[in-house]
Design a protein around this motif. Structure first.
Motif, PDB file in Angstrom:
ATOM      1  N   GLY A 198       0.819  -1.222   0.000  1.00  0.00           N
ATOM      2  CA  GLY A 198       0.000   0.000   0.000  1.00  0.00           C
ATOM      3  C   GLY A 198       0.844   1.259   0.000  1.00  0.00           C
ATOM      4  O   GLY A 198       0.544   2.224  -0.735  1.00  0.00           O
ATOM      5  N   ALA A 199       1.916   1.267   0.792  1.00  0.00           N
ATOM      6  CA  ALA A 199       2.782   2.454   0.836  1.00  0.00           C
ATOM      7  C   ALA A 199       3.495   2.658  -0.492  1.00  0.00           C
ATOM      8  O   ALA A 199       3.634   3.794  -0.970  1.00  0.00           O
ATOM      9  CB  ALA A 199       3.794   2.293   1.964  1.00  0.00           C
ATOM     10  N   MET A 204       3.979   5.384  -5.827  1.00  0.00           N
ATOM     11  CA  MET A 204       4.044   5.248  -7.286  1.00  0.00           C
ATOM     12  C   MET A 204       3.124   6.233  -7.992  1.00  0.00           C
ATOM     13  O   MET A 204       3.279   6.479  -9.192  1.00  0.00           O
ATOM     14  CB  MET A 204       3.675   3.818  -7.693  1.00  0.00           C
ATOM     15  CG  MET A 204       4.717   2.774  -7.338  1.00  0.00           C
ATOM     16  SD  MET A 204       6.268   2.965  -8.220  1.00  0.00           S
ATOM     17  CE  MET A 204       5.811   2.401  -9.863  1.00  0.00           C
ATOM     18  N   GLN A 205       2.150   6.786  -7.256  1.00  0.00           N
ATOM     19  CA  GLN A 205       1.224   7.754  -7.854  1.00  0.00           C
ATOM     20  C   GLN A 205       1.725   9.198  -7.723  1.00  0.00           C
ATOM     21  O   GLN A 205       1.073  10.118  -8.187  1.00  0.00           O
ATOM     22  CB  GLN A 205      -0.152   7.651  -7.177  1.00  0.00           C
ATOM     23  CG  GLN A 205      -0.776   6.267  -7.213  1.00  0.00           C
ATOM     24  CD  GLN A 205      -0.969   5.747  -8.628  1.00  0.00           C
ATOM     25  OE1 GLN A 205      -1.352   6.509  -9.515  1.00  0.00           O
ATOM     26  NE2 GLN A 205      -0.687   4.471  -8.832  1.00  0.00           N
ATOM     27  N   GLN A 206       2.871   9.367  -7.069  1.00  0.00           N
ATOM     28  CA  GLN A 206       3.387  10.715  -6.849  1.00  0.00           C
ATOM     29  C   GLN A 206       4.015  11.282  -8.126  1.00  0.00           C
ATOM     30  O   GLN A 206       4.531  10.526  -8.970  1.00  0.00           O
ATOM     31  CB  GLN A 206       4.422  10.699  -5.713  1.00  0.00           C
ATOM     32  CG  GLN A 206       3.870  10.216  -4.380  1.00  0.00           C
ATOM     33  CD  GLN A 206       2.714  11.083  -3.899  1.00  0.00           C
ATOM     34  OE1 GLN A 206       2.791  12.311  -3.949  1.00  0.00           O
ATOM     35  NE2 GLN A 206       1.649  10.448  -3.460  1.00  0.00           N
ATOM     36  N   ALA A 212      10.598  10.706 -13.000  1.00  0.00           N
ATOM     37  CA  ALA A 212      11.663   9.703 -13.094  1.00  0.00           C
ATOM     38  C   ALA A 212      11.488   8.851 -14.349  1.00  0.00           C
ATOM     39  O   ALA A 212      12.468   8.504 -15.025  1.00  0.00           O
ATOM     40  CB  ALA A 212      11.646   8.817 -11.851  1.00  0.00           C
ATOM     41  N   LYS A 213      10.228   8.519 -14.685  1.00  0.00           N
ATOM     42  CA  LYS A 213       9.988   7.758 -15.921  1.00  0.00           C
ATOM     43  C   LYS A 213      10.383   8.578 -17.140  1.00  0.00           C
ATOM     44  O   LYS A 213      10.928   8.055 -18.123  1.00  0.00           O
ATOM     45  CB  LYS A 213       8.513   7.364 -16.002  1.00  0.00           C
ATOM     46  CG  LYS A 213       8.106   6.285 -15.004  1.00  0.00           C
ATOM     47  CD  LYS A 213       6.625   5.958 -15.152  1.00  0.00           C
ATOM     48  CE  LYS A 213       6.208   4.868 -14.167  1.00  0.00           C
ATOM     49  NZ  LYS A 213       4.759   4.579 -14.220  1.00  0.00           N
ATOM     50  N   ALA A 214      10.089   9.901 -17.066  1.00  0.00           N
ATOM     51  CA  ALA A 214      10.435  10.774 -18.189  1.00  0.00           C
ATOM     52  C   ALA A 214      11.947  10.864 -18.379  1.00  0.00           C
ATOM     53  O   ALA A 214      12.429  11.094 -19.497  1.00  0.00           O
ATOM     54  CB  ALA A 214       9.861  12.172 -17.946  1.00  0.00           C
ATOM     55  N   LEU A 228      11.133   3.215  -2.471  1.00  0.00           N
ATOM     56  CA  LEU A 228      11.433   2.547  -1.205  1.00  0.00           C
ATOM     57  C   LEU A 228      11.781   3.547  -0.112  1.00  0.00           C
ATOM     58  O   LEU A 228      11.325   3.443   1.020  1.00  0.00           O
ATOM     59  CB  LEU A 228      12.602   1.576  -1.403  1.00  0.00           C
ATOM     60  CG  LEU A 228      12.266   0.168  -1.866  1.00  0.00           C
ATOM     61  CD1 LEU A 228      13.532  -0.663  -2.021  1.00  0.00           C
ATOM     62  CD2 LEU A 228      11.342  -0.491  -0.860  1.00  0.00           C
ATOM     63  N   ARG A 229      12.594   4.544  -0.440  1.00  0.00           N
ATOM     64  CA  ARG A 229      13.032   5.524   0.547  1.00  0.00           C
ATOM     65  C   ARG A 229      11.852   6.318   1.100  1.00  0.00           C
ATOM     66  O   ARG A 229      11.812   6.635   2.291  1.00  0.00           O
ATOM     67  CB  ARG A 229      14.042   6.460  -0.097  1.00  0.00           C
ATOM     68  CG  ARG A 229      14.610   7.497   0.852  1.00  0.00           C
ATOM     69  CD  ARG A 229      15.646   8.347   0.173  1.00  0.00           C
ATOM     70  NE  ARG A 229      16.768   7.543  -0.320  1.00  0.00           N
ATOM     71  CZ  ARG A 229      17.765   8.034  -1.039  1.00  0.00           C
ATOM     72  NH1 ARG A 229      17.767   9.313  -1.353  1.00  0.00           N
ATOM     73  NH2 ARG A 229      18.759   7.268  -1.443  1.00  0.00           N
ATOM     74  N   ASN A 230      10.900   6.651   0.252  1.00  0.00           N
ATOM     75  CA  ASN A 230       9.742   7.437   0.702  1.00  0.00           C
ATOM     76  C   ASN A 230       8.654   6.581   1.348  1.00  0.00           C
ATOM     77  O   ASN A 230       7.886   7.080   2.176  1.00  0.00           O
ATOM     78  CB  ASN A 230       9.153   8.208  -0.484  1.00  0.00           C
ATOM     79  CG  ASN A 230      10.100   9.286  -0.974  1.00  0.00           C
ATOM     80  OD1 ASN A 230      10.543  10.137  -0.212  1.00  0.00           O
ATOM     81  ND2 ASN A 230      10.441   9.248  -2.252  1.00  0.00           N
ATOM     82  N   ALA A 231       8.597   5.312   0.960  1.00  0.00           N
ATOM     83  CA  ALA A 231       7.557   4.436   1.528  1.00  0.00           C
ATOM     84  C   ALA A 231       7.958   3.881   2.883  1.00  0.00           C
ATOM     85  O   ALA A 231       7.097   3.486   3.673  1.00  0.00           O
ATOM     86  CB  ALA A 231       7.265   3.281   0.561  1.00  0.00           C
TER      87      ALA A 231
END
Length: 310
Positions: A198-199, A204-206, A212-214, A228-231
């Motif tokens: 969930g985290a 991933m929606q941020q 980062a994908k761009a 991972l660092r933010n979750a």
């Protein structure tokens, strides 16, 4: 800032522990059966009125409630939890002898739970096939719904009796920790999986993920470097607080697998109305909850400096 916060938390623990100790002492004194009579029966002594009165005097049960509580509290402050009514040995020694086995079982369970939950969360997050995500979640949540004592009996029958892969009980043989640890870990795998997944999905929606994908980063690079660092901070509190719950929750499993830990000791104390042992067990578990709560808060502040200003 951190030292002042730590001092505040340690000072807050004192009234909490006093309150818990009083409530535990009061509630245990409401138990209808007489511990003196139980102690006589355990010692194979006929519980006559004279013997019960003598035993009550020996155990200090004939004193007023408040006097008994203050006397017990004074002893606890000097790390003297009294003597077991049943075993007639120091309570602290019995707990100290049983605690390592419980910590060992809890540690193995925690490692298995965390590794499995983290791996499954990554599979659910990175898979492009929706049914794999749904299948993993469905199996885990099904295992969470099953009572662990029933799973323990099923594992004993299949892995120990039918396949003869692991010992049925005890701590002496190698691999003895596997079955109790797997049984305990199943419910925690589901809990951790739900938290971590969930985290990560929230992160991933941020917007930074789209940036980062761009930049051309792969999904694994985005998860490893950013998500991972933010979750981690959001899941840290729940996972950290589950550790004392895990230690306290070994009671049933330890009894099924004859594991010589404090959970088995607690059940024996409850069956024997061994009040000093039960009181010490309650204090120990309460202290674990408070200490882990404090440690997790400090770790969370360390990972997120913004919390230091609140």
């Amino acid at each position: 800032m951190m030292k002042r916060y730590l001092m505040q938390r340690l000072l807050m623990m004192i009234p909490l522990m006093l309150m818990i100790s009083f409530i535990a002492f009061f509630m245990l004194n409401l138990v209808p059966s007489d511990p003196a009579e139980v102690a006589l029966r355990v010692s194979n002594i006929v519980p006559t009125d004279e013997a019960i009165a003598l035993m009550r005097h020996e155990l200090g049960l004939d004193k007023p409630f408040l006097l008994r509580y203050l006397s017990w509290l004074w002893q606890v402050l000097h790390l003297d939890f009294g003597q077991s009514f049943v075993l007639r040995t120091p309570v602290l020694g019995e707990l100290a002898a049983a605690l390592p086995a419980t910590l060992y079982l809890a540690f193995v369970t925690f490692v298995i739970s965390l590794v499995c939950a983290f791996s499954l969360a990554l599979i659910c997050l990175m898979t492009k096939t929706p049914w794999i995500d749904q299948l993993v979640r469905g199996v885990i949540f099904l295992l969470m719904a099953l009572p662990n004592y029933w799973l323990a009996l099923l594992f004993i029958w299949f892995f120990a009796v039918q396949l003869d892969l692991f010992p049925v009980s005890g701590l002496q043989e190698s691999g003895a920790v596997f079955l109790p640890a797997i049984t305990l870990s199943l419910s925690y795998i589901g809990l951790y999986l739900r938290l971590i997944r969930g985290a990560m999905l929230t992160q991933m929606q941020q917007p930074y993920v789209f940036y980062a994908k761009a930049r051309g980063l792969s999904s694994w690079q985005i998860i490893r470097r950013h998500v991972l660092r933010n979750a981690l901070p959001t899941t840290l509190v729940s996972i950290g607080m589950s550790i004392p719950a895990l230690i306290a929750g070994t009671v049933v499993i330890e009894n099924i697998f004859a594991w010589p830990g404090i959970g088995r000791l607690c059940i024996s104390a409850i069956m024997g109305r061994d009040l000093p042992m039960i009181q010490a067990y309650i204090l120990l578990i309460a202290l674990l909850f408070l200490v882990f709560n404090c440690l997790i808060d400090l770790l969370q502040m360390k990972l997120d400096p913004r919390l230091r200003h609140h």
